[in-house]
Design a protein around this motif. Structure first.
Motif, short mmCIF file in Angstrom:
data_model
loop_
_atom_site.label_atom_id
_atom_site.label_comp_id
_atom_site.label_asym_id
_atom_site.label_seq_id
_atom_site.Cartn_x
_atom_site.Cartn_y
_atom_site.Cartn_z
N ILE A 14 7.42 -1.56 -16.87
CA ILE A 14 7.43 -2.28 -15.14
C ILE A 14 7.45 -1.67 -14.25
N PHE A 15 8.56 -0.60 -14.14
CA PHE A 15 8.32 -0.47 -12.50
C PHE A 15 7.96 0.84 -11.71
N VAL A 16 6.43 0.27 -11.65
CA VAL A 16 5.66 1.67 -10.63
C VAL A 16 5.74 1.53 -9.44
N GLU A 17 5.45 2.70 -9.29
CA GLU A 17 5.91 3.37 -7.74
C GLU A 17 5.54 4.72 -8.20
N ASN A 18 4.37 4.76 -6.25
CA ASN A 18 3.65 5.98 -5.47
C ASN A 18 4.31 6.57 -4.48
N GLU A 19 4.07 7.76 -4.01
CA GLU A 19 3.87 7.54 -2.83
C GLU A 19 3.03 6.95 -2.17
N PRO A 20 3.20 6.76 -0.84
CA PRO A 20 1.79 6.60 0.20
C PRO A 20 1.24 7.38 0.66
N GLU A 21 0.29 6.73 0.36
CA GLU A 21 -1.41 7.58 1.07
C GLU A 21 -1.93 6.79 2.06
N LYS A 22 -3.01 7.76 2.73
CA LYS A 22 -3.43 6.85 3.60
C LYS A 22 -4.36 5.96 2.73
N SER A 23 -4.23 4.56 3.35
CA SER A 23 -5.17 3.86 2.72
C SER A 23 -6.55 2.72 3.95
N ASP A 24 -6.48 2.04 3.26
CA ASP A 24 -7.54 0.44 4.02
C ASP A 24 -6.44 -0.16 4.31
N ILE A 25 -5.11 -0.78 3.34
CA ILE A 25 -5.08 -2.47 3.42
C ILE A 25 -3.32 -2.15 2.81
N ILE A 26 -2.88 -2.71 3.28
CA ILE A 26 -1.16 -2.76 2.41
C ILE A 26 -1.21 -4.70 1.84
#
Length: 209
Positions: A14-26
């Protein structure tokens, strides 16, 4: 703990979590909790994405915007839609209006993903990598829906940190148990049609296709 392995399996699902990276959109699935937009604003100002797409009209079960769920003193006022509210939170957290896209038709999580895809296609955006801001216990279901609508996109789930129900404590309260097991139940119920469609696609022969 006697049942640590059992709880760990549910928690990790259930608790998915990632470190943020440079992305195209939030992306922000519809909500009356301001923390989602606050988290997105922080990521925006940190330079992780140039655009934010809040999504949501109101819950299909209520038929109207259910109101601000927390921090009502910081975000007073009347809001017609979840998008309207989330936009206000973003703007109050210094996100410029030109960086905020609009989706105000969705009434549940699957529609958040469906209509968000329509918005990004209309804007002719190529979404190679995206950040998803949501409640911690809503992470898996949100990710499944958005990943289904954006099959070529790499998603990074960045759930809000300010949440009463988190991966380390969900099983310690009745509220946490109800929310997390409710998510598992919804995944089981809501994905029947999606999986049926996938099964039908994979059983069509090249001649039939």
């Amino acid at each position: 703990m006697k049942h640590a392995a059992f709880l760990e399996q549910i928690t990790d699902f259930i608790f998915v979590e990632n470190e943020p990276e440079k992305s195209d959109i939030i992306f922000i699935p519809g909500s009356g909790f301001p923390q989602l937009a606050e988290e997105a604003a922080q990521l925006y100002h940190a330079g992780f994405a140039p655009r934010i797409l809040p999504s949501g009209r109101y819950s299909i079960t209520q038929g109207h915007f259910g109101g601000v769920q927390e921090k009502t003193e910081q975000y007073p006022g009347t809001y017609e839609t979840e998008w309207d509210f989330l936009r206000k939170v973003l703007e109050k957290n210094k996100v410029p209006s030109h960086a905020i896209l609009r989706e105000d038709k969705a009434t549940y999580t699957y529609e958040n993903a469906i209509y968000s895809r329509k918005v990004t296609e209309k804007e002719e955006l190529n979404i190679c990598r995206a950040i998803l801001c949501c409640k911690p216990y809503h992470a898996r279901r949100s990710l499944l829906y958005y990943q289904f609508l954006y099959p070529e996109t790499r998603f990074l789930v960045c759930p809000v940190k300010d949440s009463q129900v988190r991966r380390e404590n969900w099983y310690k309260t009745e509220k946490g148990i109800n929310l997390v097991l409710g998510e598992i139940e919804r995944i089981g119920v809501q994905f029947h049609e999606i999986l049926r469609g996938i099964r039908e696609e994979t059983t069509i022969s090249p001649e039939e296709g």
